[in-house]
Design a protein around this motif. Sequence first.
Motif, PDB file in Angstrom:
ATOM      1  N   SER A  61       0.864  -1.172   0.000  1.00 50.40           N
ATOM      2  CA  SER A  61       0.000   0.000   0.000  1.00 50.40           C
ATOM      3  C   SER A  61       0.897   1.217   0.000  1.00 50.40           C
ATOM      4  O   SER A  61       1.507   1.529   1.017  1.00 50.40           O
ATOM      5  N   ASN A  62       1.003   1.913  -1.119  1.00 49.10           N
ATOM      6  CA  ASN A  62       2.050   2.922  -1.240  1.00 49.10           C
ATOM      7  C   ASN A  62       1.825   4.186  -0.423  1.00 49.10           C
ATOM      8  O   ASN A  62       2.737   4.993  -0.291  1.00 49.10           O
ATOM      9  N   ASN A  63       0.632   4.380   0.133  1.00 49.95           N
ATOM     10  CA  ASN A  63       0.427   5.555   0.967  1.00 49.95           C
ATOM     11  C   ASN A  63       0.824   5.309   2.417  1.00 49.95           C
ATOM     12  O   ASN A  63       0.998   6.251   3.192  1.00 49.95           O
ATOM     13  N   ALA A  64       0.952   4.057   2.804  1.00 51.38           N
ATOM     14  CA  ALA A  64       1.307   3.759   4.190  1.00 51.38           C
ATOM     15  C   ALA A  64       2.802   3.975   4.384  1.00 51.38           C
ATOM     16  O   ALA A  64       3.575   3.876   3.435  1.00 51.38           O
ATOM     17  N   GLU A  65       3.202   4.234   5.624  1.00 50.35           N
ATOM     18  CA  GLU A  65       4.646   4.379   5.886  1.00 50.35           C
ATOM     19  C   GLU A  65       5.317   3.009   5.777  1.00 50.35           C
ATOM     20  O   GLU A  65       6.503   2.912   5.501  1.00 50.35           O
ATOM     21  N   GLY A  66       4.559   1.974   6.019  1.00 52.45           N
ATOM     22  CA  GLY A  66       5.080   0.616   5.854  1.00 52.45           C
ATOM     23  C   GLY A  66       3.873  -0.299   5.698  1.00 52.45           C
ATOM     24  O   GLY A  66       2.810  -0.017   6.240  1.00 52.45           O
ATOM     25  N   SER A  67       4.008  -1.361   4.940  1.00 51.47           N
ATOM     26  CA  SER A  67       2.854  -2.251   4.783  1.00 51.47           C
ATOM     27  C   SER A  67       3.305  -3.623   4.329  1.00 51.47           C
ATOM     28  O   SER A  67       4.403  -3.782   3.796  1.00 51.47           O
ATOM     29  N   ALA A  68       2.420  -4.613   4.524  1.00 53.08           N
ATOM     30  CA  ALA A  68       2.751  -5.973   4.103  1.00 53.08           C
ATOM     31  C   ALA A  68       1.479  -6.780   3.946  1.00 53.08           C
ATOM     32  O   ALA A  68       0.454  -6.463   4.541  1.00 53.08           O
ATOM     33  N   ARG A  69       1.574  -7.822   3.112  1.00 52.70           N
ATOM     34  CA  ARG A  69       0.483  -8.783   2.965  1.00 52.70           C
ATOM     35  C   ARG A  69       1.067 -10.139   3.302  1.00 52.70           C
ATOM     36  O   ARG A  69       2.091 -10.533   2.760  1.00 52.70           O
ATOM     37  N   VAL A  70       0.432 -10.849   4.234  1.00 57.40           N
ATOM     38  CA  VAL A  70       0.924 -12.181   4.597  1.00 57.40           C
ATOM     39  C   VAL A  70      -0.185 -13.192   4.385  1.00 57.40           C
ATOM     40  O   VAL A  70      -1.344 -12.951   4.717  1.00 57.40           O
ATOM     41  N   ARG A  71       0.177 -14.340   3.790  1.00 55.47           N
ATOM     42  CA  ARG A  71      -0.789 -15.430   3.598  1.00 55.47           C
ATOM     43  C   ARG A  71      -0.230 -16.706   4.201  1.00 55.47           C
ATOM     44  O   ARG A  71       0.931 -17.038   4.009  1.00 55.47           O
ATOM     45  N   PHE A  72      -1.075 -17.417   4.922  1.00 50.14           N
ATOM     46  CA  PHE A  72      -0.774 -18.798   5.343  1.00 50.14           C
ATOM     47  C   PHE A  72      -1.840 -19.586   4.609  1.00 50.14           C
ATOM     48  O   PHE A  72      -3.025 -19.553   4.984  1.00 50.14           O
ATOM     49  N   GLY A  73      -1.466 -20.266   3.515  1.00 49.28           N
ATOM     50  CA  GLY A  73      -2.502 -20.947   2.731  1.00 49.28           C
ATOM     51  C   GLY A  73      -3.470 -19.895   2.216  1.00 49.28           C
ATOM     52  O   GLY A  73      -3.057 -18.925   1.585  1.00 49.28           O
ATOM     53  N   GLU A  74      -4.749 -20.039   2.524  1.00 46.65           N
ATOM     54  CA  GLU A  74      -5.730 -19.064   2.032  1.00 46.65           C
ATOM     55  C   GLU A  74      -6.079 -17.991   3.042  1.00 46.65           C
ATOM     56  O   GLU A  74      -6.889 -17.123   2.757  1.00 46.65           O
ATOM     57  N   THR A  75      -5.504 -18.053   4.233  1.00 45.79           N
ATOM     58  CA  THR A  75      -5.755 -16.996   5.212  1.00 45.79           C
ATOM     59  C   THR A  75      -4.870 -15.818   4.852  1.00 45.79           C
ATOM     60  O   THR A  75      -3.670 -15.965   4.672  1.00 45.79           O
ATOM     61  N   GLU A  76      -5.482 -14.626   4.740  1.00 46.64           N
ATOM     62  CA  GLU A  76      -4.723 -13.464   4.298  1.00 46.64           C
ATOM     63  C   GLU A  76      -4.999 -12.261   5.191  1.00 46.64           C
ATOM     64  O   GLU A  76      -6.163 -11.979   5.519  1.00 46.64           O
ATOM     65  N   VAL A  77      -3.937 -11.562   5.578  1.00 51.65           N
ATOM     66  CA  VAL A  77      -4.066 -10.350   6.392  1.00 51.65           C
ATOM     67  C   VAL A  77      -3.196  -9.257   5.776  1.00 51.65           C
ATOM     68  O   VAL A  77      -2.076  -9.522   5.335  1.00 51.65           O
ATOM     69  N   LEU A  78      -3.715  -8.030   5.737  1.00 50.05           N
ATOM     70  CA  LEU A  78      -2.921  -6.878   5.313  1.00 50.05           C
ATOM     71  C   LEU A  78      -2.564  -6.081   6.557  1.00 50.05           C
ATOM     72  O   LEU A  78      -3.405  -5.892   7.438  1.00 50.05           O
ATOM     73  N   ALA A  79      -1.308  -5.634   6.643  1.00 46.89           N
ATOM     74  CA  ALA A  79      -0.913  -4.802   7.770  1.00 46.89           C
ATOM     75  C   ALA A  79      -0.377  -3.491   7.224  1.00 46.89           C
ATOM     76  O   ALA A  79       0.380  -3.479   6.249  1.00 46.89           O
ATOM     77  N   GLY A  80      -0.764  -2.378   7.858  1.00 45.89           N
ATOM     78  CA  GLY A  80      -0.270  -1.075   7.431  1.00 45.89           C
ATOM     79  C   GLY A  80       0.260  -0.326   8.632  1.00 45.89           C
ATOM     80  O   GLY A  80      -0.301  -0.421   9.729  1.00 45.89           O
ATOM     81  N   VAL A  81       1.358   0.415   8.437  1.00 45.07           N
ATOM     82  CA  VAL A  81       1.942   1.231   9.504  1.00 45.07           C
ATOM     83  C   VAL A  81       1.785   2.694   9.126  1.00 45.07           C
ATOM     84  O   VAL A  81       2.163   3.096   8.028  1.00 45.07           O
ATOM     85  N   LYS A  82       1.177   3.463  10.023  1.00 41.80           N
ATOM     86  CA  LYS A  82       1.124   4.908   9.839  1.00 41.80           C
ATOM     87  C   LYS A  82       1.835   5.520  11.038  1.00 41.80           C
ATOM     88  O   LYS A  82       1.758   4.983  12.155  1.00 41.80           O
ATOM     89  N   MET A  83       2.530   6.617  10.810  1.00 42.35           N
ATOM     90  CA  MET A  83       3.217   7.263  11.928  1.00 42.35           C
ATOM     91  C   MET A  83       2.640   8.663  12.135  1.00 42.35           C
ATOM     92  O   MET A  83       2.502   9.414  11.175  1.00 42.35           O
TER      93      MET A  83
END
Lengths: 250, 248, 257
Positions: free
Chosen positions: C36-58
């Motif tokens: 996510s290019n607007n976040a200060e930091g971000s990631a997408r993690v998948r375990f099989g089909e479980t998916e979570v997006l994490a974003g860091v704003k400061m």
Amino acid sequence: MGELLVKEKEIVVPGEELAKGMSYLPGQGCYRKDDEVLSSKLGLVNVDGRAIKIIPLTGTYNPKRNDVIIGNVIDVSLYGWRIHTNSAYSAMLSAKDATNEFIEKGADLTQYINLGEYVAAKIIKVTSQKLIDLTMKGPGLRKLAGGRIIHVNNNKVPRIIGKQGSMISMIKDATGARIIVGQNGVAWIQGDPEGELIAINAIRMIEEQSHISGLTDRVKEYLDKACKGRPKRAREEREDDNNHQGEQNE
Amino acid sequence: MIITIKVSKMSDFKRPDGRKNDELRPMEAKAGIIKRADGSAMFKVGNTVAYAAVYGPRELYPKFLQNPGHGILRCNYNMMPFSGSGERIRPGGNRRSKEISMVTEKALSPVLDLSEYPNAVVDVYIELPQTDAGSRCAGICAASIALADAGLPMKDLVAAISVGNLNGNLVVDLDKEEEDIEGEVADIPIAVVPSTGEITLLQMDGIVLKDELKKALEMGIKSCRKITEIQRKALKDKYKVDAKSEGE
Amino acid sequence: MEENSNHLANYLKKGLRFDNRKLEEFRKITIEYDISNNAEGSARVRFGETEVLAGVKMELGNPFPDKPGEGSIMVNSELLPMSSPEFESGPPGIDSIELARVVDRGIRESKAIDFKKLCVREGEKVWIVIIDLMSVNDAGNLLDVAALAAMAALKDAKFPKLLEKDKVDYHIKTDKKLPLDRTPVSITVYKLGDKFLVDPTNEEIKFLEGRLTVAITEEDKICAMQKGLSASFTLEEIDKAVGIAMEKSKELRKLLR
């Protein structure tokens, strides 16, 4: 005059033009707009003479009379059990339709089927308001104990069962597992753990490759390989575990 | 010495990112990305990314919302806290997201036939992990694909884009920089049913003249017809592997 | 053959699971950074089909009166209704709150971030690092996926530009990475009878009785724990579960950059 714009078994999307002119007739999943026939569903084109219809690839289960379904009990009242059908509408299984046993009025029905338990039942009635009545009186219909419940794409159920139950019988014979596949996309499998895993893998294979020809052979090949070395078990035959379901649909 | 300077508003006009007036940002769409949903899609236009998930038809609670004549469509639009180009967006929705949820529902219902689903609901959830203007339009594009992916009966897909007036220059698909331009500027999001040209969403921020509006809408309808090609392809690509011999 | 009415137990007895994995085997894990290019930091993690997006704003904020030279973190989680038919719209429910707080404790207690390094002007202005965890698809084990996504997003995070008069320009990303002193990893070990497993699918979770989430640093220090579900653990079981979590945390940490 008319012109067919798509091929048999082509994948089409809502709004896509299927035919021009008045000679083609819109069947299930199609509609007419002026002098064109358009698709209203995501699915495969099926042309039968001058009728075009769409075979859906996706979509939640639509309850129909005579369908055998598998569902779990979500509520118990004095008169029967409310069953989740994996659609937008729950169904009612009344005590009198559940068993030939005599059930006293006012008896605690959870003694027979409890909350959360699964049943294989047949739809006897669907009203226009989608009120559904079930019966458990019939070959193969019963409360399901043990085993695993899995969800499959309800649009693929005919393929999983096969003509006259041929595909599902092949899986049952190879793995020794009892299997019932509900028209509502809920399936029940009971065997030993390895047998169940192999059966489920085979079912998933059918789901994913339902349209690629030669599927039956590939499933047979997988079953032969996976079941090699497994002791042959005589499967307890329960009449009508899916063996008659292939006939019910078309 | 006489120096003549030709001042032409139109021919000197350049969009900040160099696009032509009727040029859309690069787009990408994918169907079936959320496995637990009945239908889902991702739609990306420029740097705006929208996810849509459809659940339904399913039982509707609370019961007083149920309609015995047909199913209802319920849309929920939300921007993720880290999706915006400035500060963090506090989670929990706000008046803007509620309004967008409502106009999204109005943009999609005209194509849906929910007569077969009395008392039921079709829930559409739109979430944006990254935004750069045009988010409500991207959301509608994604939702449209997701509804078809969920197997719902629709007379057509719905495509949406913003058209705008930048000081007299009519453009399609405004990005954030263009939205922020000073002067007589209008941002007009529209949603269109491609097969009929019907407009199912129309809003406007800014200033525009009647003739400019008409031209802008025509440009928008044309753009939406291009967008729908991408939506169709996303659906077909997902099921491409499934083609050939169903029902043999 | 003795048959347990808990069907998963019959599988576990034979070392099998509902989906062809071993008891201590994770599904396929993928990590993507900067999603996510607007976040200060971000990631997408998948375990099989479980998916979570994490974003860091400061954000620039005021320090707590008792910690004038320290910044802070905040972890927020949303179990989005798009990710499961079981999640409803509305404010975070107890499962979402628990997830956020457990992930928070893992990061905070491990001192993964030295809060003193977030100080801009002592007593006046500090950076507050806010991590938002958004579930995209729930196919089981959201807790571990979210915790790993939080760490991945932190590793991706860079400070935004600080201008005069304490204004932040989020459009300009600096090259200054958020300084991380260590990398805690969270593993939830589930139990059924005397069998332990990790990373269950939704189907498996229905049959499991107990779970223990353990957050561990690379120095093998346990920095957070949370017991869940209804079964109780014996001392030996806790010891065993912690051992499994420690071993698995090394595996997961290797996947982070």
